[in-house]
Design a protein around this motif. Structure first.
Motif, PDB file in Angstrom:
ATOM      1  N   HIS A  69       0.851  -1.188   0.000  1.00 41.14           N
ATOM      2  CA  HIS A  69       0.000   0.000   0.000  1.00 41.14           C
ATOM      3  C   HIS A  69       0.886   1.236   0.000  1.00 41.14           C
ATOM      4  CE1 HIS A  69      -3.631  -2.261   1.005  1.00 41.14           C
ATOM      5  NE2 HIS A  69      -2.935  -2.901   1.919  1.00 41.14           N
ATOM      6  N   ARG A  70       0.472   2.243  -0.712  1.00 40.26           N
ATOM      7  CA  ARG A  70       1.227   3.503  -0.701  1.00 40.26           C
ATOM      8  C   ARG A  70       1.275   4.104   0.699  1.00 40.26           C
ATOM      9  NH1 ARG A  70       2.557   5.593  -5.718  1.00 40.26           N
ATOM     10  NH2 ARG A  70       1.414   4.708  -7.448  1.00 40.26           N
ATOM     11  N   GLN A  71       0.177   4.016   1.436  1.00 39.05           N
ATOM     12  CA  GLN A  71       0.114   4.636   2.757  1.00 39.05           C
ATOM     13  C   GLN A  71       0.486   3.675   3.889  1.00 39.05           C
ATOM     14  OE1 GLN A  71      -3.929   5.917   2.504  1.00 39.05           O
ATOM     15  NE2 GLN A  71      -3.383   7.951   1.721  1.00 39.05           N
ATOM     16  N   LYS A  72       0.036   2.437   3.811  1.00 42.03           N
ATOM     17  CA  LYS A  72       0.277   1.472   4.888  1.00 42.03           C
ATOM     18  C   LYS A  72       1.621   0.771   4.765  1.00 42.03           C
ATOM     19  CE  LYS A  72      -4.613   0.430   5.548  1.00 42.03           C
ATOM     20  NZ  LYS A  72      -5.637  -0.614   5.496  1.00 42.03           N
ATOM     21  N   GLY A  73       2.214   0.791   3.602  1.00 42.34           N
ATOM     22  CA  GLY A  73       3.475   0.089   3.399  1.00 42.34           C
ATOM     23  C   GLY A  73       3.252  -1.360   3.007  1.00 42.34           C
ATOM     24  N   VAL A  74       4.197  -2.200   3.387  1.00 37.45           N
ATOM     25  CA  VAL A  74       4.172  -3.619   3.023  1.00 37.45           C
ATOM     26  C   VAL A  74       3.612  -4.409   4.202  1.00 37.45           C
ATOM     27  CG1 VAL A  74       5.580  -5.579   2.279  1.00 37.45           C
ATOM     28  CG2 VAL A  74       6.221  -3.260   1.595  1.00 37.45           C
ATOM     29  N   VAL A  75       2.588  -5.222   3.943  1.00 40.23           N
ATOM     30  CA  VAL A  75       1.978  -6.038   4.996  1.00 40.23           C
ATOM     31  C   VAL A  75       1.733  -7.453   4.498  1.00 40.23           C
ATOM     32  CG1 VAL A  75       0.847  -4.108   6.185  1.00 40.23           C
ATOM     33  CG2 VAL A  75      -0.381  -5.336   4.415  1.00 40.23           C
ATOM     34  N   VAL A  76       1.815  -8.394   5.432  1.00 44.22           N
ATOM     35  CA  VAL A  76       1.426  -9.767   5.121  1.00 44.22           C
ATOM     36  C   VAL A  76      -0.064  -9.714   4.814  1.00 44.22           C
ATOM     37  CG1 VAL A  76       1.226 -12.121   6.009  1.00 44.22           C
ATOM     38  CG2 VAL A  76       3.200 -10.712   6.638  1.00 44.22           C
ATOM     39  N   ASN A  77      -0.480 -10.380   3.767  1.00 44.70           N
ATOM     40  CA  ASN A  77      -1.869 -10.328   3.307  1.00 44.70           C
ATOM     41  C   ASN A  77      -2.820 -10.536   4.487  1.00 44.70           C
ATOM     42  OD1 ASN A  77      -4.354 -10.586   2.040  1.00 44.70           O
ATOM     43  ND2 ASN A  77      -3.549 -11.790   0.343  1.00 44.70           N
ATOM     44  N   PRO A  78      -3.571  -9.487   4.871  1.00 45.07           N
ATOM     45  CA  PRO A  78      -4.459  -9.606   6.028  1.00 45.07           C
ATOM     46  C   PRO A  78      -5.604 -10.586   5.834  1.00 45.07           C
ATOM     47  CG  PRO A  78      -4.596  -7.396   5.061  1.00 45.07           C
ATOM     48  CD  PRO A  78      -3.600  -8.180   4.268  1.00 45.07           C
ATOM     49  N   GLU A  79      -5.933 -10.904   4.602  1.00 43.86           N
ATOM     50  CA  GLU A  79      -7.011 -11.856   4.316  1.00 43.86           C
ATOM     51  C   GLU A  79      -6.495 -13.288   4.290  1.00 43.86           C
ATOM     52  OE1 GLU A  79      -8.903 -10.565   0.725  1.00 43.86           O
ATOM     53  OE2 GLU A  79      -9.218  -8.550   1.516  1.00 43.86           O
ATOM     54  N   GLY A  80      -5.214 -13.457   4.553  1.00 40.33           N
ATOM     55  CA  GLY A  80      -4.603 -14.779   4.506  1.00 40.33           C
ATOM     56  C   GLY A  80      -4.081 -15.086   3.113  1.00 40.33           C
ATOM     57  N   ILE A  81      -3.306 -16.101   3.033  1.00 40.69           N
ATOM     58  CA  ILE A  81      -2.693 -16.500   1.771  1.00 40.69           C
ATOM     59  C   ILE A  81      -3.717 -17.288   0.960  1.00 40.69           C
ATOM     60  CG2 ILE A  81      -0.722 -17.714   0.730  1.00 40.69           C
ATOM     61  CD1 ILE A  81      -0.133 -15.280   2.747  1.00 40.69           C
ATOM     62  N   PRO A  82      -3.807 -16.985  -0.344  1.00 36.39           N
ATOM     63  CA  PRO A  82      -4.760 -17.741  -1.176  1.00 36.39           C
ATOM     64  C   PRO A  82      -4.486 -19.247  -1.112  1.00 36.39           C
ATOM     65  CG  PRO A  82      -3.841 -15.879  -2.393  1.00 36.39           C
ATOM     66  CD  PRO A  82      -3.078 -15.978  -1.107  1.00 36.39           C
ATOM     67  N   LYS A  83      -5.546 -20.013  -1.045  1.00 33.38           N
ATOM     68  CA  LYS A  83      -5.430 -21.477  -0.981  1.00 33.38           C
ATOM     69  C   LYS A  83      -4.893 -22.030  -2.298  1.00 33.38           C
ATOM     70  CE  LYS A  83      -6.999 -21.726   3.157  1.00 33.38           C
ATOM     71  NZ  LYS A  83      -6.008 -21.733   4.195  1.00 33.38           N
ATOM     72  N   ALA A  84      -4.345 -23.232  -2.228  1.00 33.30           N
ATOM     73  CA  ALA A  84      -3.789 -23.894  -3.403  1.00 33.30           C
ATOM     74  C   ALA A  84      -4.884 -24.110  -4.438  1.00 33.30           C
ATOM     75  CB  ALA A  84      -3.155 -25.224  -3.014  1.00 33.30           C
ATOM     76  N   ASP A  85      -4.636 -23.640  -5.642  1.00 35.32           N
ATOM     77  CA  ASP A  85      -5.568 -23.843  -6.745  1.00 35.32           C
ATOM     78  C   ASP A  85      -4.917 -24.761  -7.775  1.00 35.32           C
ATOM     79  OD1 ASP A  85      -3.674 -22.206  -7.942  1.00 35.32           O
ATOM     80  OD2 ASP A  85      -5.052 -20.534  -8.284  1.00 35.32           O
ATOM     81  N   GLU A  86      -5.590 -24.957  -8.877  1.00 34.42           N
ATOM     82  CA  GLU A  86      -5.078 -25.860  -9.915  1.00 34.42           C
ATOM     83  C   GLU A  86      -3.721 -25.404 -10.450  1.00 34.42           C
ATOM     84  OE1 GLU A  86      -6.553 -27.360 -14.257  1.00 34.42           O
ATOM     85  OE2 GLU A  86      -8.101 -27.143 -12.709  1.00 34.42           O
ATOM     86  N   ALA A  87      -3.544 -24.094 -10.615  1.00 33.13           N
ATOM     87  CA  ALA A  87      -2.266 -23.564 -11.110  1.00 33.13           C
ATOM     88  C   ALA A  87      -1.148 -23.831 -10.107  1.00 33.13           C
ATOM     89  CB  ALA A  87      -2.386 -22.067 -11.387  1.00 33.13           C
TER      90      ALA A  87
END
Length: 131
Positions: A69-87
């Motif tokens: 984020h321009r204002q918040k900086g770098v953060v670990v994804n607050p929504e959690g890491i996307p689950k494993a998909d087919e790719a």
């Protein structure tokens, strides 16, 4: 979280940094929403070029591990890491194939290979369970 880079390794510095941040997330040393140092601060802290940090951060962003984020900086994804998909599963299979093939060529038994995988997996999951 402590970052330790091996400047003599064959693995590029940006990949080492990326992998250590992912490991920190897996071990729950870094939690969703937690701030990471800015590109400049991280580069200064560990003594590497800011473009190297930027490359690692950009890849982590593309893979959904962090948000920038321009204002918040770098953060670990607050929504959690996307689950494993087919790719992801496809990339995982592609990455594992050479290790499995070489292990077979070198006489590593399937049971030994699986045991090693279980040991490595538990290094990440059991530490998180203790907290």
């Amino acid at each position: 979280m402590y970052i330790q880079l091996d400047f003599e390794a064959d693995e590029p510095i940006y990949e080492q940094l990326k992998h250590q941040i992912i490991a920190g997330i897996a071990k729950k040393e870094l939690i969703p929403g937690e701030s990471l140092p800015s590109v400049r601060a991280m580069a200064a802290d560990i003594g590497i070029n800011l473009h190297t940090v930027n490359k690692a951060y950009q890849q982590l962003k593309q893979e959904g591990f962090i948000l920038i984020h321009r204002q918040k900086g770098v953060v670990v994804n607050p929504e959690g890491i996307p689950k494993a998909d087919e790719a992801y599963w496809s990339r995982l299979k592609h990455a594992l194939r050479p290790f499995i093939a070489e292990s077979i060529c070198r006489g590593v038994e399937e049971e030994e290979f699986n045991k090693l995988c279980e040991q490595l997996f538990s290094e990440y999951t059991k530490k998180g369970e203790k907290e």
